[in-house]
Design an enzyme around this catalytic site. Structure first.
Site, PDB file in Angstrom:
ATOM      1  CD  GLU A   1      -8.782   1.185   7.645  1.00  0.00           C
ATOM      2  OE1 GLU A   1      -8.769   0.146   8.418  1.00  0.00           O
ATOM      3  OE2 GLU A   1      -8.264   2.126   7.653  1.00  0.00           O
TER       4      GLU A   1
ATOM      5  CG  ASP B   1      -0.406  -0.365   2.447  1.00  0.00           C
ATOM      6  OD1 ASP B   1       0.973  -0.748   2.514  1.00  0.00           O
ATOM      7  OD2 ASP B   1      -1.046  -0.885   3.356  1.00  0.00           O
TER       8      ASP B   1
ATOM      9  CG  ASP C   1      -8.938  -1.683  12.310  1.00  0.00           C
ATOM     10  OD1 ASP C   1      -8.115  -2.381  11.881  1.00  0.00           O
ATOM     11  OD2 ASP C   1      -9.653  -0.786  11.910  1.00  0.00           O
TER      12      ASP C   1
ATOM     13  CG  HIS D   1      -6.334  -2.378   8.919  1.00  0.00           C
ATOM     14  ND1 HIS D   1      -6.505  -1.528   9.837  1.00  0.00           N
ATOM     15  CD2 HIS D   1      -5.081  -2.149   8.284  1.00  0.00           C
ATOM     16  CE1 HIS D   1      -5.366  -0.783  10.155  1.00  0.00           C
ATOM     17  NE2 HIS D   1      -4.366  -1.214   9.053  1.00  0.00           N
TER      18      HIS D   1
HETATM   19  C1  GLP Z   1      -0.897   0.320   8.583  1.00  0.00           C
HETATM   20  C2  GLP Z   1      -0.559  -0.539   7.554  1.00  0.00           C
HETATM   21  C3  GLP Z   1      -0.728  -2.127   7.458  1.00  0.00           C
HETATM   22  C4  GLP Z   1      -0.019  -2.507   8.909  1.00  0.00           C
HETATM   23  C5  GLP Z   1      -0.687  -1.604  10.032  1.00  0.00           C
HETATM   24  C6  GLP Z   1      -0.246  -2.009  11.483  1.00  0.00           C
HETATM   25  O1  GLP Z   1      -2.404   0.583   8.545  1.00  0.00           O
HETATM   26  N1  GLP Z   1      -1.280  -0.097   5.988  1.00  0.00           N
HETATM   27  O2  GLP Z   1       0.069  -2.868   6.470  1.00  0.00           O
HETATM   28  O3  GLP Z   1      -0.306  -3.837   9.029  1.00  0.00           O
HETATM   29  O4  GLP Z   1      -0.604  -0.284   9.707  1.00  0.00           O
HETATM   30  O5  GLP Z   1       1.001  -1.262  11.532  1.00  0.00           O
HETATM   31  P1  GLP Z   1       1.935  -1.456  12.680  1.00  0.00           P
HETATM   32  O6  GLP Z   1       2.904  -2.842  12.168  1.00  0.00           O
HETATM   33  O7  GLP Z   1       3.018  -0.310  12.986  1.00  0.00           O
HETATM   34  O8  GLP Z   1       1.271  -1.870  13.847  1.00  0.00           O
END
Ligand code: GLP
Length: 264
Positions: free
Chosen positions: A148, A72, A141, A143
């Site tokens: 989402e 992404d 949450d 995702h």
């Molecule tokens: C963002 C990214 C996800 C990731 C999530 C959790 O939303 N788009 O790909 O898994 O954050 O991030 P973190 O690893 O910093 O908890």
């Protein structure tokens, strides 16, 4: 799915990196066709990247014949913005390994035609022969990528509006200022991730405990897109003790027991 419960994030990340390196080496041993690797950003994969960099520097794995596709990217952040996923990936991974920059693919959140950018990305993945292994993290949450809650489980790469929750959680990277977090992102879909031959999702720390509980014990549902992993023939969820904290005792024991000798 397999659920690997390691003691902490460091150990889980070493497990993930060793698995990825082995998958790359296994393919390289039988074919010259590039290995196609899907990759995430976020704080979760940082230790896995560090370990892969170490393995690369020690000559235990090479990325010369690896093509990557990131999950992404924010819409509207300049590519060289400190919080763009382009910057993140080059700073934390690509600059430290022997990958050919031409083999790195990251969605362009500044493309003039964002829908075309997304459609082209799917075609490019297909043209590369599909993704061999998609590595991902998970949001609090549940995702995966930026899919989402209530994203279609058959979604493909597209533009998504970020939820208030995700904007709030991600504002920690923007000095805590929610107004600086982009409201839109380009993201691979749930089905893009699940079309990979193998999928590994990483979830570490107590904040991910609910997502892990839903992902493993919850019913398949678009309200927790991580549950899509349940339908994948080769899905692996790698967690630590803290993230496994909401699992039922029997679920926890089942996975600890079945994985204890790591026969596969
Ligand atoms: C963002 C990214 C996800 C990731 C999530 C959790 O939303 N788009 O790909 O898994 O954050 O991030 P973190 O690893 O910093 O908890």
């Amino acid at each position: 799915m397999r659920v690997i419960i390691e003691q902490n994030q460091e150990k889980g990340s070493v497990w993930a990196a060793a698995y990825i390196a082995e998958a790359i080496n296994r393919k390289a041993a039988v074919t010259n066709t590039p290995f196609v690797l899907g990759l995430p950003t976020g704080s979760t994969p940082l230790n896995t990247y560090k370990e892969l960099i170490r393995l690369n520097k020690e000559g235990k794995v090479s990325f010369k014949n690896v093509i990557t596709f990131n999950m992404d990217e924010y819409v509207g952040l300049p590519e060289d913005h400190p919080q763009s996923y382009h910057t993140f990936m080059w700073e934390n991974f690509f600059s430290h390994i022997d990958i050919n920059p031409a083999n790195v693919n990251i969605l362009n959140g500044n493309a003039e035609d964002l829908a075309k950018e997304c459609a082209d990305y799917e075609k490019k993945i297909e043209g590369a022969g599909g993704i061999d292994l998609f590595l991902g993290g998970v949001g609090e949450d549940g995702h995966i990528a930026f899919n989402e809650p209530f994203s279609s489980m058959s979604s493909r790469t597209r533009i998504k509006t970020l939820t208030e929750d995700t904007i709030l959680v991600n504002s920690r990277f923007f000095g805590g200022d929610v107004t600086l977090v982009p409201k839109l992102a380009l993201t691979v879909g749930v089905a893009t991730i699940l079309s990979a031959s193998e999928v590994i999702i990483l979830a570490f720390g107590p904040k991910k405990a609910r997502a892990v509980q839903q992902g493993v014990e919850g019913a398949y549902s678009h309200s927790w897109t991580i549950t899509g992993l349940q339908t994948h023939p080769h899905g692996i969820l790698i967690t630590d003790e803290a993230a496994a904290g909401e699992l039922k005792v029997n679920t926890y024991k089942y996975f600890k027991d079945i994985e204890k000798d790591n026969l596969l």
